[in-house]
Motif scaffolding. Sequence first.
Motif, short mmCIF file in Angstrom:
data_model
loop_
_atom_site.label_atom_id
_atom_site.label_comp_id
_atom_site.label_asym_id
_atom_site.label_seq_id
_atom_site.Cartn_x
_atom_site.Cartn_y
_atom_site.Cartn_z
N LEU A 12 7.44 6.39 -0.20
CA LEU A 12 7.56 7.09 1.08
C LEU A 12 6.30 6.73 1.86
O LEU A 12 5.19 6.90 1.35
CB LEU A 12 7.62 8.60 0.86
N GLN A 35 13.95 10.55 8.42
CA GLN A 35 12.97 10.30 7.38
C GLN A 35 11.84 9.41 7.88
O GLN A 35 11.93 8.79 8.92
CB GLN A 35 13.63 9.64 6.17
N THR A 38 11.11 4.70 3.73
CA THR A 38 11.33 4.90 2.31
C THR A 38 12.01 3.68 1.72
O THR A 38 12.61 2.88 2.44
CB THR A 38 12.23 6.12 2.02
N ASN A 135 9.55 14.50 1.93
CA ASN A 135 9.02 13.97 3.19
C ASN A 135 8.22 15.04 3.92
O ASN A 135 7.11 14.80 4.40
CB ASN A 135 10.16 13.44 4.06
#
Length: 144
Positions: A12, A35, A38, A135
Amino acid sequence: MKRANKRPESVLVVVYTAAGEILMLRRTHPRDFWQSVTGSLEWGESSVQAARRELYEETGIQAGVALLDLACNESFPILPAWRSRYGPSVHANREHWFSVMLPFRRQPRLHHGEHAEYRWVPYTQALQLATSWTNRKAIRYIFS
């Protein structure tokens, strides 16, 4: 040599500016999944190598020395819908955290098969947008 099963490790990468704006990406599938950068580690690849590769593949950004290994990771269960990609006894994924601070916003070059949209947003909005609890936890860690 390509292996049949996906490696249960990922990275991440939280990208943000010196002004504190965080880059968030909206996945193409599922459509409302927001997000940071990733991606899974390939077999034989280190987490640092994967972070650099995924950052470039998903945004076109080359981190150079700006890539910071946060030396943090989280384990989370692999959802049943995705478990067939892994070995039969694999039920969890280990996610390694990184960050990249840029001096200013850049327009990312999105990998359109993976992401449909991006936004540079302040901390509170990034926490609201981020679909994954890991996250959100990584963002809080960076800005605490």
